[in-house]
Design a protein around this motif. Structure first.
Motif, PDB file in Angstrom:
ATOM      1  N   LEU A  56      -7.057   9.644   0.382  1.00 26.53           N
ATOM      2  CA  LEU A  56      -5.437   9.183  -0.658  1.00 26.53           C
ATOM      3  C   LEU A  56      -5.584   8.390  -1.887  1.00 26.53           C
ATOM      4  CD1 LEU A  56      -2.895   9.055   1.967  1.00 26.53           C
ATOM      5  CD2 LEU A  56      -3.336  11.073   1.088  1.00 26.53           C
ATOM      6  N   ASN A 103       1.213   4.140  -2.669  1.00 26.95           N
ATOM      7  CA  ASN A 103       1.040   5.274  -2.799  1.00 26.95           C
ATOM      8  C   ASN A 103       1.793   6.057  -2.512  1.00 26.95           C
ATOM      9  OD1 ASN A 103      -0.886   7.758  -0.659  1.00 26.95           O
ATOM     10  ND2 ASN A 103       0.204   6.736   0.765  1.00 26.95           N
ATOM     11  N   ARG A 112      -8.072   6.094   4.108  1.00 26.50           N
ATOM     12  CA  ARG A 112      -7.256   6.007   2.400  1.00 26.50           C
ATOM     13  C   ARG A 112      -8.072   6.123   1.607  1.00 26.50           C
ATOM     14  NH1 ARG A 112      -5.147   2.805   6.440  1.00 26.50           N
ATOM     15  NH2 ARG A 112      -3.903   1.621   5.866  1.00 26.50           N
ATOM     16  N   GLU A 146       0.362  -1.386   0.235  1.00 26.79           N
ATOM     17  CA  GLU A 146       0.173  -0.182   0.061  1.00 26.79           C
ATOM     18  C   GLU A 146       0.513   1.304  -0.125  1.00 26.79           C
ATOM     19  OE1 GLU A 146      -2.153   0.414   3.104  1.00 26.79           O
ATOM     20  OE2 GLU A 146      -4.141   1.307   2.339  1.00 26.79           O
ATOM     21  N   MET A 186       0.788  14.154  -1.354  1.00 25.56           N
ATOM     22  CA  MET A 186       0.071  14.067  -0.079  1.00 25.56           C
ATOM     23  C   MET A 186       0.433  12.406  -0.377  1.00 25.56           C
ATOM     24  SD  MET A 186      -3.636  13.491  -2.865  1.00 25.56           S
ATOM     25  CE  MET A 186      -4.422  13.468  -1.528  1.00 25.56           C
ATOM     26  N   GLN A 187       1.249  12.111   1.165  1.00 23.08           N
ATOM     27  CA  GLN A 187       1.657  10.264   1.540  1.00 23.08           C
ATOM     28  C   GLN A 187       1.055  10.420   2.749  1.00 23.08           C
ATOM     29  OE1 GLN A 187       4.165   8.906   0.381  1.00 23.08           O
ATOM     30  NE2 GLN A 187       3.398   9.918  -1.236  1.00 23.08           N
ATOM     31  N   LEU A 195      -6.409   5.614  -2.077  1.00 17.95           N
ATOM     32  CA  LEU A 195      -6.075   4.635  -2.265  1.00 17.95           C
ATOM     33  C   LEU A 195      -6.748   2.878  -2.514  1.00 17.95           C
ATOM     34  CD1 LEU A 195      -2.854   4.852   0.635  1.00 17.95           C
ATOM     35  CD2 LEU A 195      -2.898   3.948  -1.546  1.00 17.95           C
TER      36      LEU A 195
END
Lengths: 280, 318
Positions: free
Chosen positions: B61, A175, B58, A171, B93-94, B63
């Motif tokens: 972001l 990201n 999540r 993940e 963006m992390q 994800l």
């Protein structure tokens, strides 16, 4: 690091003994013409079926050919077929397994269905069916054996990839903006490869037996090229007058396969991956 | 203060696969969340396990994709971006993950882990070694550890690596998903101090997901309280008194280390509703001490009570 690790495996009694035999077999395969005392096709009809003696340590066969030389050359046939077939099988199986396990969906369903279907047939049957279609010869049995073992590596890789896909570092990599290619080849496969390689190593032992079986039926390497299976097959006719013809190639197969299994076992213990291989 | 990240009606459903003689069941993990995350501030998200706070992080972001609703980053709707543009957008963006033990590839050295962001984003580094040293000293790691593998590091060190990796691409927005939950208490304080310093020095915007209320009160500006996937209260200041009965119960459950100030903990009665089958009214009604028949039949909307303070309750307390 890998070298030191292998050194550690070799220093166990089991790993050391099996590694010694394997090195011997590999040396025979690589340097057969240099090691063998006679040519593998050199006939001497008056001296056929002689028992082991000082000139022919393992005796001669029905054409008077030196059995030791033929076994040494036979190692070349067996190992070439088994190693090539399993390498193809591992590479193709890992590709299918990784794609199926990573993307899932329709491709995964088709792959799983085909794998489960072939899983329910013995490898020998799959290989025989394929040879019936593509014909006999060394190349044919390489293709047949590689397809026969494909299901195993596809399945194992798929299971590994599906488990690893859940890891947080995957993940995290996504990201960072990584694409599928990066995730599969830089993270998933390097982490999944160890059990697959060990399973592949063990499968080489099985493939040697399969190659010998196909050779026994006369489907593999064509005469006069020696193969352990074909040598045993020709020995069946002389089993009561010259039992060494069937005995020694059989011993060569048994010794090689047992060594591969013992070495593989030592590797599994040293790598501590027994639980990850349970699926096979 | 303008919003760096805006969520509008963000919703995410998860469904169990329908099988033979098995009906498909749908669970709404995040339900209609609308929220502004102000630039340069820390927004805390609190709630019990399974309330959807990690899913929210999540979703922000991308994800995981949203079932409906949108996320806007700096006036760009992330939903409209192509996959390639979204990958580029990820520089800004992390995320710092909850479990530092599985957040680093076990086959990667720290050096390789910290340089991976540049490899992935195809941004060439003029001096990789210098950047590596800079990143490691920024998070308080000894640069000598660069050649180590994650299994050679402690949990706290691994979390510092995770933070350094998140900072590598110079993002302006970080989602911190319970960054201290799997660490020892003494290490927790160090990590929080580190995150606090970085936020101040780099002017970062945080979305801080946690279930530790005292931590959120210490660390955050704005606090969002979630229950069963819904936002029940937004407090503009972390130390503001909550008015939603659930937010109050959550505040009261916080354990006071000083025994002379310790009070009776109010334990909630009643059952948590199944997330697959939420009641028509307020999700908290079954456990709420102030619930009335209205609460069981009508779902309260999130409404502004005073400036910045929002609450979803028919009967706000205190």
């Amino acid at each position: 690091m890998a070298l030191r690790f292998l050194w550690g495996v070799v220093h166990t009694p089991r790993g050391g003994a099996s590694a010694f035999v394997l090195m011997l077999v590999i040396a025979c395969a690589l340097f057969a013409p240099l090691i063998a005392p006679y040519g593998y096709a050199l006939q001497n009809l008056p001296g056929s079926n002689t028992s082991p003696n000082a000139l022919h340590w393992l005796g001669t066969d029905e054409f008077g050919r030196d059995l030791l030389s033929r076994i040494i050359h036979g190692a070349r046939t067996s190992l070439t077929v088994a190693v090539t077939a399993i390498s193809i099988s591992v590479v193709v199986g890992m590709t299918f397994g990784a794609i199926a396990g990573y993307f899932g969906g329709m491709f995964d369903r088709v792959v799983t269905a085909v794998v489960d279907l072939t899983w329910s047939f013995p490898e020998i049957l799959i290989a025989l069916i394929l040879i019936a279609i593509i014909g006999t010869g060394t190349e044919s049995i390489i293709i047949a054996i590689s397809i026969a073992y494909l299901a195993q590596f596809t399945r194992l890789t798929r299971a590994q990839v599906m488990a690893l896909r859940q890891e947080t570092y995957i993940e995290a990599t996504v990201n960072l903006g990584a694409g599928h290619f990066h995730v599969i080849f830089r993270h998933l496969l390097p982490n999944a490869i160890t059990p697959v390689i060990v399973a592949g190593m063990l499968a080489i032992g099985d493939a040697i037996i399969l190659e010998a079986t196909l050779g026994f039926f006369g489907l593999g390497a064509q005469p006069p090229i020696p193969s352990w299976g074909a040598m045993m097959s020709s020995g069946t006719a002389q089993i009561f007058i010259a039992p060494w013809i069937i005995l020694f190639p059989g011993a060569a197969i048994a010794l090689t396969v047992i060594s591969i299994n013992l070495f593989g076992d030592a590797l599994i213990d040293a790598l501590n991956i027994r639980s990850r291989l349970r699926d096979v | 203060m303008s919003a760096l990240v805006s969520l509008l009606g963000l919703t995410r459903d998860f469904s169990t696969g329908s099988g033979f003689l098995k009906a498909r069941r749908v669970m709404r993990a995040v339900d209609d969340v609308t929220l502004d995350i102000p630039r340069g501030s820390v927004t805390g998200v609190v709630g019990e396990s399974g309330c959807g706070k990690s899913t929210l992080g999540r979703l922000v972001l991308r994800l995981i994709s949203a079932s409906s609703g949108s996320v806007t980053y700096d006036d760009t709707d992330l939903g409209t971006l192509s996959p390639g543009a979204m990958r580029k957008m990820r520089r800004n963006m992390q995320m710092v993950f909850q479990d530092p033990y599985s957040a680093i590839d076990p086959r990667y050295t720290i050096r390789r882990t910290l340089l991976e962001p540049y490899q992935v984003q195809r941004t060439p580094l003029p001096d990789a070694e210098a950047r590596l040293q800079e990143l490691m000293s920024m998070v308080g790691l000894n640069p000598d550890l660069a050649a180590s593998y994650p299994h050679q590091l402690s949990g706290g060190q691994k979390q510092r690596v995770g933070i350094a990796r998140a900072l590598a691409l110079n993002p302006s927005f970080l989602v911190l998903d319970e960054p201290t939950a799997s660490l020892d208490v003494s290490i927790q304080a160090q990590i929080i101090a580190l995150l606090e310093g970085l936020q101040r020095d780099l002017g970062l915007t945080y979305l801080f997901i946690s279930h530790d209320l005292s931590l959120v009160r210490y660390f955050c500006d704005q606090v969002v309280v979630m229950y069963m996937g819904r936002v029940v209260e937004v407090l503009p200041k972390a130390r503001d008194t909550p008015h939603h009965p659930y937010a109050q119960a959550l505040t009261n459950s916080h354990f006071e280390p000083d025994p002379t100030r310790r009070k009776q903990v109010q334990i909630l009665k009643g059952e948590i509703p199944s997330p697959f089958n939420l009641p028509p009214g307020c999700a908290f009604a079954a456990r709420c001490p102030a619930a009335t028949p209205l609460c069981h039949s009508d779902r309260p909307a999130l409404e502004s009570a005073s400036s910045g303070h929002q609450i979803a309750c028919h009967h706000p307390q205190g």
